[in-house]
Design an enzyme around this catalytic site. Sequence first.
Site, PDB file in Angstrom:
ATOM      1  N   HIS A 120     -77.460 -13.605 -63.119  1.00 29.78           N
ATOM      2  CA  HIS A 120     -76.082 -13.382 -63.530  1.00 29.78           C
ATOM      3  C   HIS A 120     -75.346 -14.709 -63.356  1.00 29.78           C
ATOM      4  O   HIS A 120     -75.706 -15.500 -62.478  1.00 29.78           O
ATOM      5  CB  HIS A 120     -75.505 -12.314 -62.586  1.00 29.78           C
ATOM      6  CG  HIS A 120     -74.138 -11.820 -62.928  1.00 29.78           C
ATOM      7  ND1 HIS A 120     -73.007 -12.534 -62.624  1.00 29.78           N
ATOM      8  CD2 HIS A 120     -73.717 -10.679 -63.527  1.00 29.78           C
ATOM      9  CE1 HIS A 120     -71.947 -11.847 -63.018  1.00 29.78           C
ATOM     10  NE2 HIS A 120     -72.350 -10.720 -63.569  1.00 29.78           N
ATOM     11  N   ASP A 197     -79.544 -11.883 -54.429  1.00 27.48           N
ATOM     12  CA  ASP A 197     -78.410 -11.240 -55.084  1.00 27.48           C
ATOM     13  C   ASP A 197     -78.773  -9.768 -55.257  1.00 27.48           C
ATOM     14  O   ASP A 197     -79.553  -9.406 -56.141  1.00 27.48           O
ATOM     15  CB  ASP A 197     -78.140 -11.908 -56.437  1.00 27.48           C
ATOM     16  CG  ASP A 197     -77.027 -11.207 -57.209  1.00 27.48           C
ATOM     17  OD1 ASP A 197     -76.514 -10.182 -56.726  1.00 27.48           O
ATOM     18  OD2 ASP A 197     -76.677 -11.692 -58.306  1.00 27.48           O
ATOM     19  N   GLN A 200     -77.356  -5.388 -57.907  1.00 25.84           N
ATOM     20  CA  GLN A 200     -77.881  -4.258 -58.678  1.00 25.84           C
ATOM     21  C   GLN A 200     -78.975  -3.498 -57.931  1.00 25.84           C
ATOM     22  O   GLN A 200     -79.590  -2.606 -58.496  1.00 25.84           O
ATOM     23  CB  GLN A 200     -78.431  -4.737 -60.033  1.00 25.84           C
ATOM     24  CG  GLN A 200     -77.401  -5.345 -60.960  1.00 25.84           C
ATOM     25  CD  GLN A 200     -76.362  -4.343 -61.469  1.00 25.84           C
ATOM     26  OE1 GLN A 200     -76.469  -3.133 -61.266  1.00 25.84           O
ATOM     27  NE2 GLN A 200     -75.334  -4.854 -62.112  1.00 25.84           N
ATOM     28  N   LYS A 223     -69.710  -1.616 -57.272  1.00 30.42           N
ATOM     29  CA  LYS A 223     -70.849  -1.110 -58.036  1.00 30.42           C
ATOM     30  C   LYS A 223     -71.552   0.028 -57.302  1.00 30.42           C
ATOM     31  O   LYS A 223     -72.567   0.540 -57.765  1.00 30.42           O
ATOM     32  CB  LYS A 223     -71.846  -2.244 -58.290  1.00 30.42           C
ATOM     33  CG  LYS A 223     -71.323  -3.323 -59.240  1.00 30.42           C
ATOM     34  CD  LYS A 223     -72.385  -4.344 -59.525  1.00 30.42           C
ATOM     35  CE  LYS A 223     -71.829  -5.644 -60.048  1.00 30.42           C
ATOM     36  NZ  LYS A 223     -71.470  -5.576 -61.467  1.00 30.42           N
ATOM     37  N   CYS A 361     -72.784 -11.340 -68.793  1.00 28.26           N
ATOM     38  CA  CYS A 361     -72.661 -12.419 -67.800  1.00 28.26           C
ATOM     39  C   CYS A 361     -74.013 -13.042 -67.480  1.00 28.26           C
ATOM     40  O   CYS A 361     -74.251 -13.452 -66.337  1.00 28.26           O
ATOM     41  CB  CYS A 361     -72.001 -11.939 -66.517  1.00 28.26           C
ATOM     42  SG  CYS A 361     -70.316 -11.440 -66.750  1.00 28.26           S
TER      43      CYS A 361
HETATM   44  C1  PLP Z   1     -76.882  -9.141 -60.679  1.00 28.77           C
HETATM   45  C2  PLP Z   1     -75.418  -9.366 -60.482  1.00 28.77           C
HETATM   46  N1  PLP Z   1     -75.012 -10.380 -59.708  1.00 28.77           N
HETATM   47  C3  PLP Z   1     -73.712 -10.622 -59.482  1.00 28.77           C
HETATM   48  C4  PLP Z   1     -72.729  -9.842 -60.042  1.00 28.77           C
HETATM   49  C5  PLP Z   1     -71.314 -10.203 -59.785  1.00 28.77           C
HETATM   50  O1  PLP Z   1     -70.608  -9.196 -59.182  1.00 28.77           O
HETATM   51  P1  PLP Z   1     -69.047  -9.362 -58.945  1.00 28.77           P
HETATM   52  O2  PLP Z   1     -68.451  -9.595 -60.288  1.00 28.77           O
HETATM   53  O3  PLP Z   1     -68.638  -8.060 -58.350  1.00 28.77           O
HETATM   54  O4  PLP Z   1     -68.863 -10.513 -58.027  1.00 28.77           O
HETATM   55  C6  PLP Z   1     -73.106  -8.775 -60.861  1.00 28.77           C
HETATM   56  C7  PLP Z   1     -72.121  -7.883 -61.496  1.00 28.77           C
HETATM   57  O5  PLP Z   1     -71.480  -8.090 -62.475  1.00 28.77           O
HETATM   58  C8  PLP Z   1     -74.477  -8.541 -61.089  1.00 28.77           C
HETATM   59  O6  PLP Z   1     -74.880  -7.542 -61.881  1.00 28.77           O
END
Ligand code: PLP
Lengths: 404, 129
Positions: A120, A197, A200, A223, A361
């Site tokens: 991401h 990370d 998910q 999430k 993203c």
């Molecule tokens: C795999 C992953 N990493 C990071 C994020 C970033 O999360 P946030 O926007 O809540 O910081 C997301 C969600 O959009 C994600 O799916």
Amino acid sequence: MAAIDVRKDFPILKRKVHEKKLIYLDSAATSQKPIQVINTITDFYKNYNTNIHRALHTLSDEATTLYETARKKIASFINANPEEIIFTKNATEGLNLLAFTFGKDRVKENDIILVTEMEHHSNLVPWQQLAKQQKAKLSFIPVTAEGKLDLETAENLLKQKPKLFAFTHVSNVLGTINPAKQLIELAKKYNVPTILDASQSVPHMPVDVRDLDCDFLVFSGHKMLGPTGIGVLYGKKQHLQNMNPFLTGGDMIKEVSYTETSWNDLPWKFEAGTPPIAEVIGLGAAVDYLQKIGMKSIQDHEQELTAYALEQLQKIKQVKIYGSQQEQIGVIAFNLADIHAHDLATVVDEEGIAIRSGHHCAQPLVEKLGVPATARMSFYIYTTKKDIDKAIKAIKKAKKVFKL
Amino acid sequence: MTAEEMYQEIILDYYRNPKNFGTMQHPTVAFRDSNPSCGDIIEMQLEIKDESIRDIKFLGKGCAISIASASLITEELKGKNIQEIKNFNKEKVLKLLAIPISGIRLKCALLALKAVKMAAYNYLGENND
Ligand SMILES: Cc1ncc(COP(=O)(O)O)c(C=O)c1O
């Protein structure tokens, strides 16, 4: 678990979109919230609201206890100690905190930072920018044609002793569950610290930081049934102790003079300023809710739904599915013939169905798939097979609209 | 608005067979813009002689609405005076599209307009002094 039984707890699922019942298939972006979480937050503002860690009055004592109790719950949820749990705004902030402290102190000119091709933007851009600032090199573990990490190359890259290795547990585009434990073991063989990370994975399956033995792990509360504005950074105590603070100011201090400051103990050293108190307590309620169902049941439910949705999608001619279709949870990326994902999303929205479209993203990954965008459906505890059936019907309708 | 009203034959045709799609070798001015929330990209290229838009092409990727809109805009502006782009606006683009466009999709419909306006302003800015 039965998704039907939990649906009554989610008030939003009663609303209509374009006069149709809402079918929410965008939980990977953010989950819906059960009434238990919503009530916990209102109850806090109605009955306990005040600042924490600061005053001696009863309200402050109660609010501080609620806040720190939530930290304990969240810690035990991932099998960590409370002092290893740092509250951030979201997963993105957790990763930035690491890049600006741990990363910046460790990575120097000509060093290597290792990530993967399926990150991401949150777990890519901070490392890319750190590499630029420090004149270091950013290396990538490739994604294979099946949407998995190329483990052979991974070992070769780890052998080059990168200064850190950051990777996603579950892909937010392909739904791939990466073999995190295996990768972390491999990294340890070469003394490479690992940053997972878990945005998910923590919401969808059991995650145990002791068992994984990662050095750091991040996720977002929104999430996993919790409110927005609250994220979690887990770090091994010895790292957190040695790291410099990220943000400075109130609460994160022990003693301050006009010229010097000493830092507070863990975890508060990393929580500068008034934290998102109601959000932390709300996330505690979300964890209670998830634990009542059980993370293993949630994982089983989602894997069953994923398998079902894959099977149904495959029956539609002209649907292309991206990803391995094994070791996959909760997320399916696909396209319908030459139709751009936005157009598909617009047509299914008319049926009250919320799916995501775009690059999710993860623009470099979607480009690697060779398309400008994909559609994506993602599931959670309240998703039913009936929801998927309706989505499939809407996709079939789109075929007609686009004269396919 | 229904999907059928939005995705009329003509829009689908402009999407599947875009007009003036491609690149030119020596554009007088070009501008590329993108929509960060969805990843759509449009580059507009203009060949300008004596203030007249001799040729106009676009390149990019996007949804049916953004590609159809870019096609229609290039058709409309080809042969016009570059100064006319100043008055070429959202309403005119929506009229060309002639379909109902809902809030979020407005960005798709207007990406090409933004790119062509920026290209024109860059050209006019450079040639004004
Ligand atoms: C795999 C992953 N990493 C990071 C994020 C970033 O999360 P946030 O926007 O809540 O910081 C997301 C969600 O959009 C994600 O799916």
